[in-house]
Every structure is written in C-alpha cells, then in structure tokens.
Design a protein around this motif. Structure first.
Motif, PDB file in Angstrom:
ATOM      1  N   THR A  33       0.838  -1.201   0.000  1.00 34.18           N
ATOM      2  CA  THR A  33       0.000   0.000   0.000  1.00 34.18           C
ATOM      3  C   THR A  33       0.868   1.244   0.000  1.00 34.18           C
ATOM      4  OG1 THR A  33      -1.757  -1.173   1.195  1.00 34.18           O
ATOM      5  CG2 THR A  33      -1.843   1.218   1.222  1.00 34.18           C
ATOM      6  N   GLY A  34       1.974   1.216   0.755  1.00 32.35           N
ATOM      7  CA  GLY A  34       2.860   2.368   0.850  1.00 32.35           C
ATOM      8  C   GLY A  34       3.702   2.581  -0.392  1.00 32.35           C
ATOM      9  N   ASP A  35       4.108   1.484  -1.044  1.00 33.37           N
ATOM     10  CA  ASP A  35       4.962   1.600  -2.229  1.00 33.37           C
ATOM     11  C   ASP A  35       4.716   0.368  -3.100  1.00 33.37           C
ATOM     12  OD1 ASP A  35       6.972   1.717  -4.140  1.00 33.37           O
ATOM     13  OD2 ASP A  35       8.463   2.521  -2.748  1.00 33.37           O
ATOM     14  N   ALA A  36       3.936   0.545  -4.152  1.00 36.64           N
ATOM     15  CA  ALA A  36       3.574  -0.570  -5.029  1.00 36.64           C
ATOM     16  C   ALA A  36       4.795  -1.176  -5.709  1.00 36.64           C
ATOM     17  CB  ALA A  36       2.569  -0.098  -6.080  1.00 36.64           C
ATOM     18  N   GLY A  37       5.907  -0.441  -5.747  1.00 33.52           N
ATOM     19  CA  GLY A  37       7.112  -0.937  -6.396  1.00 33.52           C
ATOM     20  C   GLY A  37       7.881  -1.956  -5.590  1.00 33.52           C
ATOM     21  N   LEU A  38       7.582  -2.089  -4.309  1.00 34.49           N
ATOM     22  CA  LEU A  38       8.259  -3.083  -3.481  1.00 34.49           C
ATOM     23  C   LEU A  38       7.805  -4.493  -3.862  1.00 34.49           C
ATOM     24  CD1 LEU A  38       8.105  -1.325   0.000  1.00 34.49           C
ATOM     25  CD2 LEU A  38      10.202  -2.138  -1.093  1.00 34.49           C
ATOM     26  N   LYS A  39       8.760  -5.399  -4.002  1.00 31.48           N
ATOM     27  CA  LYS A  39       8.445  -6.790  -4.295  1.00 31.48           C
ATOM     28  C   LYS A  39       8.440  -7.570  -2.978  1.00 31.48           C
ATOM     29  CE  LYS A  39      10.495  -6.628  -8.917  1.00 31.48           C
ATOM     30  NZ  LYS A  39      11.535  -7.187  -9.814  1.00 31.48           N
ATOM     31  N   VAL A  40       7.268  -8.148  -2.645  1.00 35.98           N
ATOM     32  CA  VAL A  40       7.070  -8.759  -1.328  1.00 35.98           C
ATOM     33  C   VAL A  40       6.545 -10.185  -1.498  1.00 35.98           C
ATOM     34  CG1 VAL A  40       5.890  -8.556   0.894  1.00 35.98           C
ATOM     35  CG2 VAL A  40       6.525  -6.478  -0.372  1.00 35.98           C
TER      36      VAL A  40
END
Length: 417
Positions: A33-40
């Motif tokens: 939600t905070g950064d869609a670019g993070l791969k989790v």
C-alpha cells in the motif's frame, strides 16, 4: 540440512516475510500500500484458503482499527466486528458471592468532534481472509504451504531455503513466525524468557442476555478471567488458570467445564452455553534482546510475547507493522537498501524500548493480581479505585488501551505512509 530436491532458481524480492498470520499479512499489505514498487513475498506453513476457518476473535485497539482502515480492509470487516463500549474491572476471590467493580472505562474515547470505541472484537475468520485477499490483489506473492527452513545473509541480500527445496532471495527477511520463532534462533538472537506456570483457556460462549458491548476483566487468584463481547449474545473468553488446572479443565467433559466456567462467569447474562472449541495456551514472557540483525528483522510475537492481562499482544504486533512499514517504505523511496543495518536500526529504536516497557508492565500486573494475598488485594483495590475517581488518569489508561498514547507511526493515526 538434507532437502528432498535441489533448490530451484532463486526468485528475487525486496522483502520476504516468514509468517502469514495477522502481523505477516498486514506487513505485506502495508508495504504494498505504501509503495507498489516493493516486491514482497509471504511464506507460511498453512494453506491460505483455510484462513476463514479460525473460530477465535481478537481485541483490536482503536489505533490498529485506524491502520486497517488506511490499508483498505476495515470497511469490509467492520459490520462483523463488535465495538467494546464499556469495560469493568473487578478483583475478588473465587468463592466471593459479590464482585465489587473497582474500575470502569466509559463507552467512548473522544477527540474533538469525533468519537470512537477504544477497541473492537473482530472475528479472526473475517480479518485474516480480508488481509490475504487485499495483499494478493496488490501483488504480494505467496509461498504456502511452505516453511522458511534456513537462510544465509551476505552483503547484498539474504538467501532463504524453503522446506520444499525452493529458494528465494531478498534484501530483507522478516520473521513473523510466532513466539517460538525458529528463525530468531537461527539468527542468533537471544531472548529474556520465563514461564508463568499459567495457561490461557480460550473459548466462546453464548448467553441469554445481551452484553451491550461491555467487556469484563475479573481478577481472580489464579489469574485474570476476561469476558469480551462478540456480535449477538456471544462472548469470547480468555480464562487464565494454573497450567495443571487448565489442562484438566480443557480435557474434562462439557458438564464439568461448564460448572467451573459458571463459577467464574456468574449469572448476570443469564444461562450460558459453550459456543465453540476450547484450547489452552501456555503463558510466559519472551522478549528478544535485539529486533534486528543484518538483512533480518523480527516482528510480532517473534519479537515479544507477553501476558494477555492487558490485551495488548496483537496490538503490539500491529505497532511493529506500522513502524517497520514506515521505515522500509521511506527508505525505498529514497533509494536506500531496505535491508541495510542503518535502516533497520531506525525500526529497532522505535519499537524495542516500547516492547520491553509493555513486557515489564504486564509482568508486574500479573504478579500483583494473580495471587490470594489479602494485603496486596487491599493495596491494588485502593489503586484501582483511585484511578476510577481521577478523570486524567482514567483518560490516560483509555488512551493506552486504544494504542493512541504518545507519538505513533502514521498508519496508527489513520494516515497513509
């Protein structure tokens, strides 16, 4: 460790989370939600399609409700949640016919023109699927059922080997795998731990009369007996007993269990009946000495397991989520390495002291109230009565219970990161 098959080619992530419970799922959701670019990615030993089968419920403080609203799932679960409109505290012996009320928390906590209950009871079968579905919709990957069996860190990342033989690589591994965290041990993080010789019996009951949103905490010699309101004429119980007695009660037949339950529950809500399975969980204090290592962080019960006497265990985990997500998202936006030690130290400074403080508070409360000493009872009852007569102190207690005291991460204030 011998694997059944050779590891596959590593999948690459920014953050790998071991544990798909409340803390792991909400952290994954907060990061995306905070950064869609993070791969989790989230790794969990249970399949994700059984989350709605959990019959238990959890007390979610107002601050955590604000976070869930910011993450976009509160609307989905609010109608199935039960506001806690009032809380009473009693202190008595089990044989006492009358249990005088020494402390009452009012219905609502007010800020300006807004008002909100200081907590809600939320069925696990509602909240866990909502977290999972939202995280999945935002692009979080899942490896489940599977387990993070081992990991090895390097200067640029961490390589995680799963029990299935698959391997993942990430810049950061977050262990949200519970109070008996195996990953915490593998990371070489020591803990402060002791056993209380108590177990918490958790079950659900139905009753004739409405609870009107009132929660009750009865301090009895063996430990606190909490009655927490659920939707309808139902309540969730967290019943603390000495471990040997808890085992005997859980193993007893329904008639014997209900007789012992009625002695503690009372008759103010009419006839009571068991409304779900009963389980007992050993209680102790476990505090990790460090919350971080290079490329590694602890969150939730893996970092701190405390006594349920104040109902803050899960809410402390949500505080970890809000703080860690804020630190990692801001670091990623600035182009920093999310697994770097200077980034992780910000999270540790934010959360470790608060966790130790709450651990000490719950330990002292449990030792003060879980006994049959008349002198201690007189002293603590005087203290409870004093708080009840002092609006400032009572307001402070309510703010603490709501998770809204002191500076807090943005998510706990209902703001986006």
């Amino acid at each position: 460790m011998v694997m059944n098959k050779a590891p596959e080619t590593d999948a690459m992530y920014d953050v790998a989370i071991a544990g798909g419970g409340y803390v792991g799922l909400s952290l994954a959701l907060a990061l995306k939600t905070g950064d869609a670019g993070l791969k989790v990615v989230v790794v969990d030993p249970k399949p994700m399609n059984v989350l709605d089968k959990d019959p238990r419920a959890s007390a979610i403080a107002a601050a955590a409700c604000r976070m869930l609203d910011s993450l976009g799932i509160w609307e989905q679960i609010r109608d199935g949640a039960q506001p806690i409109n009032e809380m009473i505290v009693t202190d008595s012996k089990l044989r006492d016919v009358v249990r005088p009320v020494f402390l009452t928390f009012g219905a609502e906590r007010k800020e300006g023109d807004e008002s909100e209950p200081f907590a809600h009871m939320v069925p696990n079968g509602l909240m866990l699927p909502a977290l999972y579905e939202k995280a999945q919709a935002l692009g979080v990957d899942f490896e489940a059922p599977d387990t993070a069996a081992s990991f090895a860190t390097s200067g640029s990342g961490v390589r995680i080997t799963l029990a299935s033989g698959k391997a993942l690589s990430a810049k950061l591994l977050v262990a949200a795998d519970g109070v008996r965290s195996r990953l915490r041990d593998l990371a070489g993080i020591r803990t402060v731990h002791w056993d209380y010789g108590q177990s918490g019996i958790v079950t659900t009951v139905s009753h004739e009369r409405p609870h009107n949103g009132r929660a009750e905490e009865h301090f009895l010699p063996a430990g606190p007996f909490a009655i927490l309101p659920l939707p309808g004429n139902r309540s969730s119980l967290v019943w603390t007993e000495r471990t040997e007695d808890a085992k005997r009660l859980v193993a007893s037949d329904d008639f014997t269990f209900e007789i012992e339950l009625e002695r503690r529950f009372g008759h103010h809500l009419g006839k009571i009946e068991l409304g779900g399975p009963r389980n007992a969980y050993p209680l102790g204090l476990t505090l990790a000495r460090d919350f971080v290592r290079p490329r590694f962080a602890l969150a939730g019960d893996a970092a701190h397991g405390i006594h349920p006497i104040a109902g803050q265990g899960l809410n402390m985990g949500f505080k970890d989520v809000a703080a860690l997500a804020e630190v990692l998202v801001e670091a990623h936006r600035l182009g920093q390495d999310v697994g770097a030690m200077d980034v992780l130290e910000r999270y540790q400074r934010w959360r470790r002291f608060d966790a130790f403080q709450m651990g000490v508070v719950t330990d002292v409360l449990n030792r003060l109230f879980s006994n049959d000493n008349d002198v201690l009872r007189a002293a603590r009852d005087f203290g409870l009565g004093l708080v009840d007569r002092m609006p400032f102190l009572k307001s402070r207690f309510i703010s603490e219970a709501a998770g809204l005291a002191g500076p807090a991460p943005r998510l706990l204030s209902g703001q986006s990161i």
